[in-house]
Design an enzyme around this catalytic site. Sequence first.
Site, PDB file in Angstrom:
ATOM      1  N   GLY A  46       0.694  -0.975  -0.026  1.00  0.00           N
ATOM      2  CA  GLY A  46       0.319  -0.070   0.185  1.00  0.00           C
ATOM      3  C   GLY A  46       0.956   1.434  -0.180  1.00  0.00           C
ATOM      4  O   GLY A  46       0.184   2.387  -0.291  1.00  0.00           O
ATOM      5  N   GLU A 100       3.864   3.840   6.451  1.00  0.00           N
ATOM      6  CA  GLU A 100       2.754   3.269   6.085  1.00  0.00           C
ATOM      7  C   GLU A 100       1.833   4.085   5.302  1.00  0.00           C
ATOM      8  O   GLU A 100       1.764   5.504   5.454  1.00  0.00           O
ATOM      9  CB  GLU A 100       2.302   3.372   7.499  1.00  0.00           C
ATOM     10  CG  GLU A 100       2.017   1.818   7.888  1.00  0.00           C
ATOM     11  CD  GLU A 100       1.663   0.985   6.991  1.00  0.00           C
ATOM     12  OE1 GLU A 100       1.245   0.823   6.125  1.00  0.00           O
ATOM     13  OE2 GLU A 100       1.548  -0.227   7.349  1.00  0.00           O
ATOM     14  N   ASP A 101       1.487   3.674   4.273  1.00  0.00           N
ATOM     15  CA  ASP A 101      -0.582   4.032   3.799  1.00  0.00           C
ATOM     16  C   ASP A 101      -1.935   4.623   4.501  1.00  0.00           C
ATOM     17  O   ASP A 101      -2.452   5.158   4.507  1.00  0.00           O
ATOM     18  CB  ASP A 101      -0.525   3.161   2.637  1.00  0.00           C
ATOM     19  CG  ASP A 101      -1.324   1.921   2.819  1.00  0.00           C
ATOM     20  OD1 ASP A 101      -0.822   1.576   4.168  1.00  0.00           O
ATOM     21  OD2 ASP A 101      -1.472   0.913   2.355  1.00  0.00           O
ATOM     22  N   ASP A 104      -5.044   1.725  10.806  1.00  0.00           N
ATOM     23  CA  ASP A 104      -6.398   1.262  11.129  1.00  0.00           C
ATOM     24  C   ASP A 104      -6.547   1.112  12.207  1.00  0.00           C
ATOM     25  O   ASP A 104      -6.449   2.104  13.322  1.00  0.00           O
ATOM     26  CB  ASP A 104      -6.918   0.694   9.951  1.00  0.00           C
ATOM     27  CG  ASP A 104      -8.416   0.274  10.209  1.00  0.00           C
ATOM     28  OD1 ASP A 104      -9.654   1.145  10.765  1.00  0.00           O
ATOM     29  OD2 ASP A 104      -8.683  -0.525   9.327  1.00  0.00           O
ATOM     30  N   LYS A 132      -7.146   6.302  10.722  1.00  0.00           N
ATOM     31  CA  LYS A 132      -8.335   6.168  11.392  1.00  0.00           C
ATOM     32  C   LYS A 132      -8.893   5.777  12.892  1.00  0.00           C
ATOM     33  O   LYS A 132      -8.294   4.798  13.520  1.00  0.00           O
ATOM     34  CB  LYS A 132      -9.271   4.724  11.551  1.00  0.00           C
ATOM     35  CG  LYS A 132      -8.792   4.911   9.598  1.00  0.00           C
ATOM     36  CD  LYS A 132      -9.960   3.593   8.655  1.00  0.00           C
ATOM     37  CE  LYS A 132     -10.054   3.490   7.392  1.00  0.00           C
ATOM     38  NZ  LYS A 132     -10.696   1.890   6.803  1.00  0.00           N
ATOM     39  N   PHE A 153     -14.202   3.124   4.272  1.00  0.00           N
ATOM     40  CA  PHE A 153     -12.790   2.482   3.368  1.00  0.00           C
ATOM     41  C   PHE A 153     -12.672   3.133   2.018  1.00  0.00           C
ATOM     42  O   PHE A 153     -13.345   3.569   1.395  1.00  0.00           O
ATOM     43  CB  PHE A 153     -13.976   0.765   2.865  1.00  0.00           C
ATOM     44  CG  PHE A 153     -13.082   0.476   2.310  1.00  0.00           C
ATOM     45  CD1 PHE A 153     -11.927  -0.956   2.663  1.00  0.00           C
ATOM     46  CD2 PHE A 153     -13.048   0.214   0.830  1.00  0.00           C
ATOM     47  CE1 PHE A 153     -10.569  -1.607   2.203  1.00  0.00           C
ATOM     48  CE2 PHE A 153     -12.203  -0.719  -0.131  1.00  0.00           C
ATOM     49  CZ  PHE A 153     -11.069  -1.431   0.886  1.00  0.00           C
ATOM     50  N   ASP A 160      -5.736  -0.778  -1.891  1.00  0.00           N
ATOM     51  CA  ASP A 160      -6.445  -1.201  -3.012  1.00  0.00           C
ATOM     52  C   ASP A 160      -8.201  -1.962  -2.271  1.00  0.00           C
ATOM     53  O   ASP A 160      -8.439  -1.842  -1.119  1.00  0.00           O
ATOM     54  CB  ASP A 160      -6.204  -2.580  -2.995  1.00  0.00           C
ATOM     55  CG  ASP A 160      -5.991  -3.850  -2.215  1.00  0.00           C
ATOM     56  OD1 ASP A 160      -5.488  -3.244  -0.903  1.00  0.00           O
ATOM     57  OD2 ASP A 160      -7.043  -4.863  -2.265  1.00  0.00           O
ATOM     58  N   ARG A 166      -5.214   0.617  -6.617  1.00  0.00           N
ATOM     59  CA  ARG A 166      -3.695   1.354  -6.307  1.00  0.00           C
ATOM     60  C   ARG A 166      -3.146   2.352  -7.503  1.00  0.00           C
ATOM     61  O   ARG A 166      -1.823   2.935  -6.690  1.00  0.00           O
ATOM     62  CB  ARG A 166      -2.316   0.060  -6.045  1.00  0.00           C
ATOM     63  CG  ARG A 166      -2.804  -1.361  -4.958  1.00  0.00           C
ATOM     64  CD  ARG A 166      -1.859  -1.909  -4.779  1.00  0.00           C
ATOM     65  NE  ARG A 166      -2.060  -3.080  -4.434  1.00  0.00           N
ATOM     66  CZ  ARG A 166      -2.367  -3.366  -3.186  1.00  0.00           C
ATOM     67  NH1 ARG A 166      -1.807  -2.609  -1.827  1.00  0.00           N
ATOM     68  NH2 ARG A 166      -2.810  -4.673  -2.559  1.00  0.00           N
TER      69      ARG A 166
HETATM   70  P1  5GP Z   1      -4.668  -2.629  10.798  1.00  0.00           P
HETATM   71  O1  5GP Z   1      -5.703  -2.261  10.945  1.00  0.00           O
HETATM   72  O2  5GP Z   1      -3.725  -2.901  11.447  1.00  0.00           O
HETATM   73  O3  5GP Z   1      -4.039  -0.906  10.961  1.00  0.00           O
HETATM   74  O4  5GP Z   1      -4.100  -2.234   8.862  1.00  0.00           O
HETATM   75  C1  5GP Z   1      -3.997  -3.296   8.467  1.00  0.00           C
HETATM   76  C2  5GP Z   1      -3.339  -2.786   6.765  1.00  0.00           C
HETATM   77  O5  5GP Z   1      -5.288  -3.296   6.282  1.00  0.00           O
HETATM   78  C3  5GP Z   1      -3.795  -1.767   6.334  1.00  0.00           C
HETATM   79  O6  5GP Z   1      -2.670  -1.848   6.358  1.00  0.00           O
HETATM   80  C4  5GP Z   1      -3.940  -1.458   5.151  1.00  0.00           C
HETATM   81  O7  5GP Z   1      -3.580  -2.245   3.788  1.00  0.00           O
HETATM   82  C5  5GP Z   1      -5.579  -1.885   5.484  1.00  0.00           C
HETATM   83  N1  5GP Z   1      -6.456  -1.501   5.741  1.00  0.00           N
HETATM   84  C6  5GP Z   1      -6.874  -0.549   6.608  1.00  0.00           C
HETATM   85  N2  5GP Z   1      -8.549   0.291   6.422  1.00  0.00           N
HETATM   86  C7  5GP Z   1      -8.248   0.603   4.907  1.00  0.00           C
HETATM   87  C8  5GP Z   1      -8.828   0.989   4.177  1.00  0.00           C
HETATM   88  O8  5GP Z   1     -10.037   2.270   4.536  1.00  0.00           O
HETATM   89  N3  5GP Z   1      -9.035   1.279   2.683  1.00  0.00           N
HETATM   90  C9  5GP Z   1      -7.977  -0.089   2.317  1.00  0.00           C
HETATM   91  N4  5GP Z   1      -7.451  -0.448   0.692  1.00  0.00           N
HETATM   92  N5  5GP Z   1      -7.025  -1.096   2.925  1.00  0.00           N
HETATM   93  C10 5GP Z   1      -7.735  -0.655   4.143  1.00  0.00           C
END
Ligand code: 5GP
Length: 176
Positions: A46, A100-101, A104, A132, A153, A160, A166
């Site tokens: 990402g 990081e992109d 969450d 977030k 989302f 993606d 992407r």
């Molecule tokens: P975490 O919940 O561990 O912080 O995030 C895990 C992964 O979930 C992120 O690196 C990303 O790849 C994916 N992710 C979380 N929120 C979103 C979103 O709103 N859109 C997309 N495309 N991926 C997300």
Amino acid sequence: MTRVGDKQFEVFITAEELQKEIASLAAHINKEYAGKEVVFIAVLNGAFMFASDLMKNISLDCRISFVKMSSYKGLRSTGTVEELIGLGLDLKGKEVILVEDIVDTGLTIDKIIGLVSEQEPASVKVCTLLYKPTAFKGSKEPDYVGFSIPDAFVVGYGLDYMELGRNLNAIYQIKS
Ligand code: 5GP
């Protein structure tokens, strides 16, 4: 409005807004790390677009590497084992910034911080384009945040939907 896979998405953060914020994030990092050498570690897939635009605005002496989280079932243990693949740099005593992109729940970045810390870097900070806050359950909030966004989302600019989207140059939100 754009279609990605079977869903409709609308623009949430424009390409211009992204570039402006990324330049400001980089300026902040350039100032805070002035005179220091930094290792940037971008998390694939990402973060590839964000890392590319961020690095074009970084004026510090720096190295950049790309990693991927990989999990597999341990042979003898019952749980999954997580490892970072692709690092290839010695981080001992280095100033590290993880790129990081999106953060969450924060669980992914927590695991990556844990794995990187095993190499005893001087410091580890997190720079994320999107955050977030209402979904966050991690142990430490990201140090550099481009945009704090609601818990919905998003897709585009590296992120993606079913591996599609992407390539979009803006961030899109799913159309309700
Ligand atoms: P975490 O919940 O561990 O912080 O995030 C895990 C992964 O979930 C992120 O690196 C990303 O790849 C994916 N992710 C979380 N929120 C979103 C979103 O709103 N859109 C997309 N495309 N991926 C997300």
